[in-house]
Design a protein around this motif. Structure first.
Motif, mmCIF file in Angstrom:
data_model
loop_
_atom_site.group_PDB
_atom_site.id
_atom_site.type_symbol
_atom_site.label_atom_id
_atom_site.label_comp_id
_atom_site.label_asym_id
_atom_site.label_seq_id
_atom_site.Cartn_x
_atom_site.Cartn_y
_atom_site.Cartn_z
ATOM 1 N N ASN A 230 0.807 -1.220 0.000
ATOM 2 C CA ASN A 230 0.000 0.000 0.000
ATOM 3 C C ASN A 230 0.843 1.274 0.000
ATOM 4 O OD1 ASN A 230 -2.546 -1.264 -0.009
ATOM 5 N ND2 ASN A 230 -2.384 -1.668 2.176
ATOM 6 N N ASN A 231 2.141 1.138 0.193
ATOM 7 C CA ASN A 231 3.019 2.296 0.176
ATOM 8 C C ASN A 231 3.822 2.411 -1.120
ATOM 9 O OD1 ASN A 231 2.218 3.286 2.627
ATOM 10 N ND2 ASN A 231 3.917 2.405 3.793
ATOM 11 N N ILE A 232 3.453 1.604 -2.098
ATOM 12 C CA ILE A 232 4.083 1.673 -3.421
ATOM 13 C C ILE A 232 2.958 1.860 -4.438
ATOM 14 C CG2 ILE A 232 5.614 0.553 -5.080
ATOM 15 C CD1 ILE A 232 6.521 -1.268 -2.750
ATOM 16 N N ILE A 233 2.944 3.003 -5.098
ATOM 17 C CA ILE A 233 1.884 3.323 -6.049
ATOM 18 C C ILE A 233 2.391 3.159 -7.482
ATOM 19 C CG2 ILE A 233 0.267 5.097 -6.852
ATOM 20 C CD1 ILE A 233 -0.271 4.071 -4.019
ATOM 21 N N GLN A 234 1.618 2.464 -8.277
ATOM 22 C CA GLN A 234 1.914 2.313 -9.707
ATOM 23 C C GLN A 234 1.011 3.277 -10.472
ATOM 24 O OE1 GLN A 234 0.682 -1.370 -11.842
ATOM 25 N NE2 GLN A 234 2.868 -1.618 -12.291
ATOM 26 N N TYR A 235 1.613 4.104 -11.323
ATOM 27 C CA TYR A 235 0.836 5.138 -12.001
ATOM 28 C C TYR A 235 1.370 5.353 -13.411
ATOM 29 C CZ TYR A 235 4.758 8.338 -11.286
ATOM 30 O OH TYR A 235 5.993 8.925 -11.322
ATOM 31 N N GLY A 236 0.624 6.134 -14.198
ATOM 32 C CA GLY A 236 1.047 6.458 -15.556
ATOM 33 C C GLY A 236 0.310 5.632 -16.594
ATOM 34 N N LYS A 237 0.631 5.884 -17.858
ATOM 35 C CA LYS A 237 0.008 5.160 -18.959
ATOM 36 C C LYS A 237 0.425 3.695 -18.944
ATOM 37 C CE LYS A 237 -0.173 9.270 -21.925
ATOM 38 N NZ LYS A 237 0.252 9.884 -23.210
ATOM 39 N N GLU A 238 -0.419 2.850 -19.502
ATOM 40 C CA GLU A 238 -0.228 1.413 -19.429
ATOM 41 C C GLU A 238 1.142 0.977 -19.943
ATOM 42 O OE1 GLU A 238 -0.953 -2.177 -18.125
ATOM 43 O OE2 GLU A 238 -2.388 -0.539 -17.897
ATOM 44 N N GLU A 239 1.580 1.595 -21.040
ATOM 45 C CA GLU A 239 2.842 1.175 -21.652
ATOM 46 C C GLU A 239 4.076 1.756 -20.955
ATOM 47 O OE1 GLU A 239 1.151 4.727 -23.883
ATOM 48 O OE2 GLU A 239 0.432 2.819 -23.058
ATOM 49 N N GLU A 240 3.876 2.673 -20.025
ATOM 50 C CA GLU A 240 5.015 3.281 -19.340
ATOM 51 C C GLU A 240 4.717 3.498 -17.853
ATOM 52 O OE1 GLU A 240 4.213 7.869 -20.714
ATOM 53 O OE2 GLU A 240 5.441 6.607 -22.032
ATOM 54 N N LYS A 241 4.255 2.443 -17.209
ATOM 55 C CA LYS A 241 3.922 2.516 -15.789
ATOM 56 C C LYS A 241 5.175 2.819 -14.957
ATOM 57 C CE LYS A 241 -0.527 1.333 -15.566
ATOM 58 N NZ LYS A 241 -1.562 2.170 -14.939
ATOM 59 N N LYS A 242 4.993 3.652 -13.931
ATOM 60 C CA LYS A 242 6.072 4.000 -13.028
ATOM 61 C C LYS A 242 5.673 3.649 -11.600
ATOM 62 C CE LYS A 242 7.617 7.889 -15.892
ATOM 63 N NZ LYS A 242 7.891 9.355 -15.907
ATOM 64 N N LEU A 243 6.657 3.600 -10.704
ATOM 65 C CA LEU A 243 6.412 3.363 -9.287
ATOM 66 C C LEU A 243 6.853 4.584 -8.495
ATOM 67 C CD1 LEU A 243 7.724 -0.302 -8.738
ATOM 68 C CD2 LEU A 243 5.414 0.433 -9.329
ATOM 69 N N ILE A 244 6.113 4.879 -7.426
ATOM 70 C CA ILE A 244 6.500 5.956 -6.523
ATOM 71 C C ILE A 244 6.184 5.529 -5.095
ATOM 72 C CG2 ILE A 244 4.278 7.191 -6.585
ATOM 73 C CD1 ILE A 244 5.961 9.811 -6.656
ATOM 74 N N LEU A 245 7.015 5.949 -4.154
ATOM 75 C CA LEU A 245 6.819 5.617 -2.747
ATOM 76 C C LEU A 245 5.975 6.688 -2.069
ATOM 77 C CD1 LEU A 245 10.488 4.617 -1.815
ATOM 78 C CD2 LEU A 245 8.602 3.079 -2.405
ATOM 79 N N ILE A 246 5.201 6.284 -1.065
ATOM 80 C CA ILE A 246 4.441 7.216 -0.237
ATOM 81 C C ILE A 246 4.643 6.840 1.231
ATOM 82 C CG2 ILE A 246 2.709 7.666 -2.022
ATOM 83 C CD1 ILE A 246 0.802 5.800 -0.481
ATOM 84 N N ASP A 247 4.168 7.686 2.124
ATOM 85 C CA ASP A 247 4.181 7.451 3.574
ATOM 86 C C ASP A 247 5.603 7.253 4.117
ATOM 87 O OD1 ASP A 247 1.497 7.733 3.547
ATOM 88 O OD2 ASP A 247 1.006 5.639 3.940
ATOM 89 N N PHE A 248 6.176 8.339 4.611
ATOM 90 C CA PHE A 248 7.578 8.333 5.020
ATOM 91 C C PHE A 248 7.753 8.548 6.523
ATOM 92 C CE2 PHE A 248 7.102 9.906 0.676
ATOM 93 C CZ PHE A 248 7.902 9.012 -0.021
ATOM 94 N N GLU A 249 6.754 8.159 7.314
ATOM 95 C CA GLU A 249 6.808 8.395 8.756
ATOM 96 C C GLU A 249 7.971 7.685 9.434
ATOM 97 O OE1 GLU A 249 2.002 8.472 9.037
ATOM 98 O OE2 GLU A 249 3.266 7.024 8.015
ATOM 99 N N TYR A 250 8.390 6.535 8.890
ATOM 100 C CA TYR A 250 9.440 5.749 9.526
ATOM 101 C C TYR A 250 10.791 5.891 8.823
ATOM 102 C CZ TYR A 250 5.314 3.739 11.683
ATOM 103 O OH TYR A 250 4.131 3.588 12.350
#
Length: 281
Positions: A230-250
Motif C-alpha cells: 500500500n506504500n508503493i503506487i503504480q501510475y502512468g500510462k499502461e505502456e510506461e507505468k512508473k512506481l512511486i513511494l508514499i508514507d515516510f513516517e518511519y
C-alpha cells in the motif's frame, strides 16, 4: 476547524465531524484559485487508508483550478510512535527531490499533497520482473540521494534504526505487555499479544542484539523502513507505468538491505484475506 479535526482524528466519529465547508476552507486557505472557482457545496472527499493520520482525497469537481484533486493528511497524535517534526522535514526534502508526492502546502496540523492517480501493488505484482527492476532503481535512488542524506544528518545521528529497535519498540512492548493486554476486548487479539510477548522474551532480545551487525559491517543509508504494497503506487500510462513511494513516517538511517528484505517478505503476505486476522501467507 483545524483544532476540531485534529482533536477527533483517531476517534470513531472522525469522518462524521468533517463537513464540506470545513474541507473547502482548509484547501482554499492555501490555493487562491479554489477561493475563486470552487463551490464548496460541490466538492467531494473520501477517506483513504491510514493509521497514524487522517488522510483524505478531495475533488473540487471543476477544471478551473490547477489542482482539482488534492490529498490532505491531517496529523494525528503520534509522538510516541514517530518523530512528527522529522517526518515533515524529510517529506519536504523527498518532495523537492521528486522521490515522492509533491508537497503543495504544509502546516503543523495538516499537509496538502499532490494526488497521484494510480493503484497500490499487491503481493503478486510485487514479484513481477518489471516491478522488481523498477523498485530496485527507485529504492537505490532513495537510499543514496545526497539531499536526503544531508537532511537526515541534521536531524539524527547516523545509526541504523535496527540497532535501536531492540531498545525501543521491542523492549517497550515487552515491558508494557500487561497494559496492552488490558487495552483490547477481543480474545483473538489477546492471543496474538501473548504470542508476541513470548517471541520478545529477554533471551530473544539478547540473541537479536548479538546477531545485528555494527554500523561498520553493513552500509547504512537513508531508508524508507515501511515498504509494503500500500506504500508503493503504480501510475502512468499502461505502456510506461512508473512506481512511486508514499508514507515516510518511519524514514530513518538503516541498513541498505532492510528495504530490500521487506520487499521480499511482503511478497509472501496477502492483505486481502476476508477473515481474521485479515491476511495470510
Amino acid at each position: 476547524m483545524q483544532r476540531k479535526l485534529h482533536a477527533n482524528l483517531l476517534g470513531e466519529d472522525a469522518m462524521s465531524i468533517l463537513q464540506k465547508e470545513d474541507i473547502y476552507d482548509l484547501v482554499s486557505s492555501s490555493f487562491e484559485d479554489w477561493k475563486l472557482h470552487v463551490d464548496w457545496k460541490k466538492i467531494d472527499f473520501t477517506k483513504c487508508s491510514g493509521f497514524t493520520n487522517l488522510t483524505l482525497k478531495v475533488n473540487a469537481n471543476t477544471n478551473l483550478v490547477k489542482k482539482p484533486i488534492v490529498f490532505i493528511r491531517i496529523f494525528g497524535s503520534t509522538d510516541e510512535v514517530i518523530n512528527a517534526e522529522k517526518e515533515r522535514m524529510m517529506f519536504k526534502a523527498i518532495s523537492e527531490e521528486g522521490l515522492g508526492p509533491q508537497c503543495l502546502s504544509s502546516t503543523p496540523e495538516y499537509r496538502i499533497e499532490e494526488f497521484i492517480e494510480g493503484n497500490s501493488l499487491n503481493n503478486l505484482s510485487l514479484g513481477e520482473d518489471d516491478n522488481i527492476r523498477k523498485y530496485a532503481s527507485l529504492i537505490c535512488d532513495f537510499h543514496h540521494n545526497s539531499t536526503l542524506q544531508e537532511a537526515l544528518t541534521h536531524i539524527e545521528d547516523k545509526t541504523a534504526v535496527a540497532l535501536t529497535f531492540r531498545k525501543t519498540w521491542l523492549q517497550k512492548f515487552y515491558d508494557n505487555y500487561p497494559k496492552y493486554q488490558n487495552m483490547t476486548q477481543f480474545p483473538e487479539n489477546k492471543a496474538i499479544l501473548e504470542r508476541y510477548h513470548k517471541f520478545c522474551s529477554s533471551q530473544f532480545l539478547e540473541e537479536l542484539e548479538r546477531l545485528i551487525p555494527s554500523d561498520n559491517d553493513w552500509p547504512v543509508v537513508v531508508s524508507h523502513n515501511d515498504i509494503h504494497e500500500n506504500n508503493i503506487i503504480q501510475y502512468g500510462k499502461e505502456e510506461e507505468k512508473k512506481l512511486i513511494l508514499i508514507d515516510f513516517e518511519y524514514c530513518a538511517w538503516n541498513y541498505r538491505g532492510f528495504d530490500l528484505g521487506i520487499w521480499i517478505s511482503e511478497r509472501m503476505l496477502d492483505y486481502n484475506h476476508p477473515e481474521f486476522p485479515f491476511f495470510k501467507l
